[in-house]
Design an enzyme around this catalytic site. Structure first.
Site, PDB file in Angstrom:
ATOM      1  CG  ASP A  40     -27.671 105.584 -17.958  1.00 23.93           C
ATOM      2  OD1 ASP A  40     -28.493 106.503 -18.135  1.00 23.93           O
ATOM      3  OD2 ASP A  40     -27.604 104.912 -16.912  1.00 23.93           O
ATOM      4  CG  ASP A  41     -27.845 110.147 -18.156  1.00 19.75           C
ATOM      5  OD1 ASP A  41     -28.977 109.655 -18.312  1.00 19.75           O
ATOM      6  OD2 ASP A  41     -27.456 110.640 -17.086  1.00 19.75           O
ATOM      7  CB  CYS A  78     -33.062 106.077 -16.217  1.00 20.22           C
ATOM      8  SG  CYS A  78     -32.512 104.400 -16.189  1.00 20.22           S
ATOM      9  CE  LYS A 132     -29.434 102.876 -14.760  1.00 21.23           C
ATOM     10  NZ  LYS A 132     -29.476 104.300 -15.148  1.00 21.23           N
ATOM     11  CG  HIS A 134     -32.722 102.327 -12.832  1.00 22.10           C
ATOM     12  ND1 HIS A 134     -32.198 103.550 -13.161  1.00 22.10           N
ATOM     13  CD2 HIS A 134     -33.230 102.477 -11.582  1.00 22.10           C
ATOM     14  CE1 HIS A 134     -32.370 104.395 -12.181  1.00 22.10           C
ATOM     15  NE2 HIS A 134     -32.992 103.771 -11.201  1.00 22.10           N
ATOM     16  CG  HIS A 229     -25.933 107.969 -15.157  1.00 24.38           C
ATOM     17  ND1 HIS A 229     -25.613 108.491 -13.920  1.00 24.38           N
ATOM     18  CD2 HIS A 229     -27.278 108.078 -15.275  1.00 24.38           C
ATOM     19  CE1 HIS A 229     -26.708 108.901 -13.322  1.00 24.38           C
ATOM     20  NE2 HIS A 229     -27.746 108.665 -14.118  1.00 24.38           N
ATOM     21  CG  ASP A 287     -31.101 106.310 -20.475  1.00 23.85           C
ATOM     22  OD1 ASP A 287     -30.314 107.174 -20.939  1.00 23.85           O
ATOM     23  OD2 ASP A 287     -31.190 106.094 -19.253  1.00 23.85           O
ATOM     24  CE  LYS A 305     -30.957 111.573 -16.210  1.00 24.70           C
ATOM     25  NZ  LYS A 305     -29.940 110.849 -15.457  1.00 24.70           N
TER      26      LYS A 305
END
Ligand SMILES: *[C@@H]1O[C@H](CO)[C@@H](O)[C@H](O)[C@H]1NC(C)=O
Ligand SMILES: *[C@@H]1O[C@H](CO)[C@@H](O)[C@H](O)[C@H]1NC(C)=O
Ligand SMILES: *[C@@H]1O[C@H](CO)[C@@H](O)[C@H](O)[C@H]1NC(C)=O
Ligand SMILES: *[C@@H]1O[C@H](CO)[C@@H](O)[C@H](O)[C@H]1NC(C)=O
Ligand SMILES: *[C@@H]1O[C@H](CO)[C@@H](O)[C@H](O)[C@H]1NC(C)=O
Ligand SMILES: *[C@@H]1O[C@H](CO)[C@@H](O)[C@H](O)[C@H]1NC(C)=O
Ligand SMILES: *[C@@H]1O[C@H](CO)[C@@H](O)[C@H](O)[C@H]1NC(C)=O
Ligand SMILES: *[C@@H]1O[C@H](CO)[C@@H](O)[C@H](O)[C@H]1NC(C)=O
Length: 532
Positions: A40-41, A78, A132, A134, A229, A287, A305
């Site tokens: 993530d990120d 995301c 995750k 989401h 993240h 992502d 991002k």
């Protein structure tokens, strides 16, 4: 005697094929397991094979023994990327192009889309998700366990505390709510344990149980990590691995990458000890680009991002295929997140044509080493159709304006171009790791701090920019005035995508989703699933 045995073995083969159509069961040849790891990120400059300062030996060894996707593209945030991954459609075709799904927003990924685990299940796979989600949880129908996953251990939303798994509600006030779930309800035993440790332990258990209980079926394990993240949190022994990093945000962040890498090591060890590794495809991708306001980094790529600059959309990725003909590669062919569904469906023995008119392309021949070049010639970065969204969704990490991006590989004889129309997003500079900061993403206020990096350029909202991404991957030289013909034909392409887009599936957040209505737990059951 021998003819009897022959008859039995033919019968068994036919029975197997009938049970698992599409799978190559002949001679015990089983479809490969798939472990799909999402970070993530994680930005372009946040992983060891692009930046030797980062310690990620487990991922590094998989990447260097596999195929590094040096032009691996995703959406800039995301939920848009995850919906594209799961459906094989660009987010403009799923309604997820504009925003993440906020924690009290009464929407989810439309239920009329068939997701990757559902498709793989038709080939005989058993699918599990750890980490995750989401993609919506307000109605039971949106939950992973109702969308093809046999089990889910993880969290429905995002941005929570890595240890307590708490996140403050957005509407209606009250104390933070808990979000670590087992299938459809809370798993309170996760309270206090660092996220990547939990995810590694759950993955290990699923691999072990699968090998013991259903070894005849191929496994699909979807493994989307919380790392890296914000909030920036990691056990000290990870950040202490970076004694020379003087930037505190970067130091913690770097430790978070290593923590994730450790959990990947746990997964690899488990696959090996269960005898599954040699028949397992391991995929890794971020992502979206790095969040430079929370320790992440995309240098030398431009932007952040949430932006359509390369820094927001070109991210670390690889695939490790033990039975590939051609390993230890680093390919520059375009790869888009929508390509995973048809590619893995093919790997599992399916015919990608069965997936319908998706946007993803089957790139199996590239990945497995049958071809040096991929089949993808072009892709849509995204279209953000809402100039300025009122209410809660205005907090989306996408800037105002009509943002269009469209990239091509040898689409036009003259070169390799990316077209951007509108405001590609902020921060838009080239931010070195030393400039990392940790600005808590307390809604709205971070935009005020963009001047930390550089003055915000004042684009006209429909400004068109054209870059030769091959010669200028850092997007420094706008060529739009040199090539009006190329601009015109790429704008025509964009207009066709614009016409095929469905409206963003976004709604204001509601008090009925407040976790304090459910004993402090983020809980489903407060919206209607769409479409009905
Ligand atoms: C992959 O290839 C590109 C050039 O095509 C190069 O810049 C990059 O450093 C390579 N990455 C690795 C990990 O070898
Ligand atoms: C590739 O894998 C082999 C064993 O499978 C390992 O010994 C080697 O170190 C790996 N290579 C890299 C570059 O990680
Ligand atoms: C988590 O553990 C802490 C410390 O034991 C406790 O105070 C808190 O109530 C727990 N949270 C939940 C949601 O159970
Ligand atoms: C930190 O810097 C010192 C002095 O340059 C060097 O000796 C040491 O190896 C470095 N440590 C790490 C973990 O890079
Ligand atoms: C912006 O950053 C500065 C320094 O990092 C900080 O003092 C200030 O509170 C921040 N402002 C907002 C609105 O976040
Ligand atoms: C784009 O860059 C590539 C690689 O440097 C070059 O071959 C090509 O001629 C460039 N195209 C234009 C129109 O500048
Ligand atoms: C979930 O969505 C379905 C379909 O829209 C609806 O019939 C059902 O009532 C919803 N569940 C809840 C608890 O609102
Ligand atoms: C799914 O439903 C949405 C909302 O009704 C619609 O816009 C979209 O075209 C549908 N897509 C598919 C693939 O059925």
């Amino acid at each position: 005697m021998s003819s009897t045995f022959g008859a039995i073995s033919v019968w068994v083969t036919l029975f197997g094929l009938a049970l698992f159509p599409g799978i190559r069961l002949i001679n015990g040849d089983q479809a490969p397991n798939i472990v799909f790891i999402v970070a993530d990120d994680l930005g372009f400059n946040d992983i060891s094979w692009n930046n030797p300062k980062i310690i990620s030996p487990n991922l590094d060894s998989l990447a260097r023994n596999g195929t590094i996707l040096n032009h691996n593209y995703v959406l800039p945030i995301c939920s848009p990327t995850r919906s594209a991954l799961m459906t094989g459609y660009y987010s403009v075709h799923t309604g997820r192009q504009s925003s993440v799904i906020w924690q009290q927003e009464p929407v989810g990924l439309f239920t009329n889309f068939t997701l990757m685990p559902e498709h793989l299940n038709t080939l005989g796979y058993e699918s599990h998700a750890v980490g995750k989600w989401h993609l919506g949880y307000c109605n039971q129908s949106y939950l992973p366990t109702n969308r093809g996953f046999k089990s889910f251990n993880g969290y429905f939303i995002g941005s929570e505390d890595y240890y307590s798994h708490l996140r403050p509600p957005s509407v209606g006030g009250g104390p933070p709510g808990y979000d670590f779930q087992h299938n459809e309800g809370p798993d309170l035993s996760a309270n206090g344990t660092y996220s990547s440790v939990l995810i590694g332990l759950h993955a290990e258990k699923i691999i072990r149980d699968h090998a013991l209980q259903t070894p005849e079926k191929p496994l699909f394990l979807y493994l989307p990590f919380q790392n890296v993240h914000s909030p920036l949190q990691v056990p000290d022994h990870y950040s202490n691995l970076y004694p020379n990093e003087t930037n505190q945000a970067r130091k913690t962040f770097s430790g978070m990458v290593t923590a994730m890498d450790d959990a990947v090591g746990t997964v690899v060890k488990s696959l090996k000890s269960q005898g599954l590794f040699e028949n397992t495809i391991i995929v890794f991708s971020s992502d979206n680009g790095g969040q430079t306001m929370s320790g992440g980094n995309n240098f030398p790529l431009r932007g952040n991002k949430g932006t359509l600059w390369e820094g927001g959309t070109r991210v670390p990725g690889f695939v490790h295929i033990p039975f590939s003909k051609n390993r230890a590669r680093n390919v520059s062919s375009l790869f888009h997140v929508t390509d995973w569904l048809p590619t893995l469906y093919r790997a599992g023995g399916g015919d990608p044509h069965e997936l319908g008119p998706i946007d993803g392309l089957d790139q199996w021949n590239l990945l497995v080493g049958n071809q040096d070049k991929g089949v993808r010639q072009e892709f849509l970065y995204n279209i953000q159709p809402i100039p300025s969204i009122e209410g809660a969704q205005a907090r989306a990490a996408i800037s105002d304006g009509n943002v269009y991006g469209y990239g091509s590989e040898k689409l036009f004889k003259v070169g390799d171009f990316k077209l951007l129309r509108g405001v590609p997003g902020e921060p838009s500079g080239w931010i070195p790791p030393a400039k990392s900061v940790d600005i808590p993403l307390e809604r709205n206020n971070h935009l005020a701090n963009l001047t930390h990096f550089q003055a915000v350029p004042n684009f006209a909202s429909f400004e068109v920019r054209l870059y030769n991404i091959t010669s200028d991957p850092e997007e420094r030289v706008d060529l739009s005035h040199n090539h009006p013909d190329i601009v015109e034909s790429m704008l025509a392409k964009l207009a066709r995508f614009d016409a095929s887009m469905i409206p963003p599936n976004i709604k204001p957040e509601v008090a009925s989703g407040n976790p304090n209505r459910f004993n402090g737990i983020y809980t489903p059951g407060w919206c209607q699933a769409q479409p009905k």
